[in-house]
Design an enzyme around this catalytic site. Sequence first.
Site, PDB file in Angstrom:
ATOM      1  N   ASN A  54       0.813  -1.198   0.000  1.00 26.54           N
ATOM      2  CA  ASN A  54       0.000   0.000   0.000  1.00 26.54           C
ATOM      3  C   ASN A  54       0.862   1.272   0.000  1.00 26.54           C
ATOM      4  O   ASN A  54       2.085   1.208  -0.080  1.00 26.54           O
ATOM      5  CB  ASN A  54      -0.961  -0.043   1.198  1.00 26.54           C
ATOM      6  N   HIS A  86      23.951   1.774  11.173  1.00 23.39           N
ATOM      7  CA  HIS A  86      25.159   2.595  11.269  1.00 23.39           C
ATOM      8  C   HIS A  86      25.894   2.252  12.555  1.00 23.39           C
ATOM      9  O   HIS A  86      25.274   1.875  13.553  1.00 23.39           O
ATOM     10  CB  HIS A  86      24.800   4.081  11.249  1.00 23.39           C
ATOM     11  N   GLY A 140      -0.361  -1.250   9.178  1.00 23.65           N
ATOM     12  CA  GLY A 140       0.048   0.114   8.859  1.00 23.65           C
ATOM     13  C   GLY A 140       1.064   0.689   9.828  1.00 23.65           C
ATOM     14  O   GLY A 140       0.985   0.462  11.034  1.00 23.65           O
ATOM     15  N   ALA A 143      -0.479  -3.102  13.526  1.00 23.15           N
ATOM     16  CA  ALA A 143      -0.185  -1.739  13.108  1.00 23.15           C
ATOM     17  C   ALA A 143       0.694  -1.027  14.130  1.00 23.15           C
ATOM     18  O   ALA A 143       0.540  -1.205  15.337  1.00 23.15           O
ATOM     19  CB  ALA A 143      -1.476  -0.964  12.904  1.00 23.15           C
ATOM     20  N   ARG A 182      13.249  -8.066  16.231  1.00 25.01           N
ATOM     21  CA  ARG A 182      13.722  -9.453  16.333  1.00 25.01           C
ATOM     22  C   ARG A 182      12.845 -10.339  15.459  1.00 25.01           C
ATOM     23  O   ARG A 182      11.740  -9.975  15.089  1.00 25.01           O
ATOM     24  CB  ARG A 182      13.655  -9.941  17.767  1.00 25.01           C
ATOM     25  N   LYS A 190       6.248  -7.996  19.845  1.00 18.10           N
ATOM     26  CA  LYS A 190       6.318  -9.265  20.570  1.00 18.10           C
ATOM     27  C   LYS A 190       5.108 -10.112  20.211  1.00 18.10           C
ATOM     28  O   LYS A 190       4.024  -9.579  19.932  1.00 18.10           O
ATOM     29  CB  LYS A 190       6.322  -9.030  22.084  1.00 18.10           C
TER      30      LYS A 190
END
Length: 181
Positions: free
Chosen positions: A84, A114, A141, A159, A165, A179
């Site tokens: 989307n 970085h 989203g 969302a 992880r 999680k």
Amino acid sequence: MTTEQDKMLAGEHYWINDPELTEIRFQTRELVDQFNLTQPRDAGHKNALQQRIFGAVGDNVHIEKPMRIDYGRNTTIGSNVFINFNFTLLDCCPVTIGDNVFIAPNVQIYTASHPMDIEQRNAHIGFAAPVTIGNNVWIGGGCIILSGVTIGDGAVIGAGSVVTRDIPANVTAFGNPCKVR
């Protein structure tokens, strides 16, 4: 001799401003700009541009405009994928998006990272790790998927989640950090 692109794809520290890498990003952004300017009903032109932007694209892939892509060529997209509005992809390392994946608006996928060391960061040194999204995944989203993450087949990411992880197959996960719930 190992190039900066080789180092980048291998997940090693590399110089972000390398002229070869900069040129690839310019070429990709020019194609992405063309994609973003394509008329909504011109599916043929959009599909042709998707084939040029990404490393591989399956059948029945629909991407809404606009999108922002770093390299494109480092990403493979399976079949029956819907992405989307406002998709951002920093694909300094390989990104794999499986079949039957739904990606909601404002999703960001970052393989890039970085160094914590200030001097290296100020010298424009970066590194990256691959991202893999399995088959039959739904990403809600506003999600952010960080480098090195694998999302298992059939997972649903709620969302606004920040995925730091790996997420196992066939679970619902959400939150910051994301999680399994």
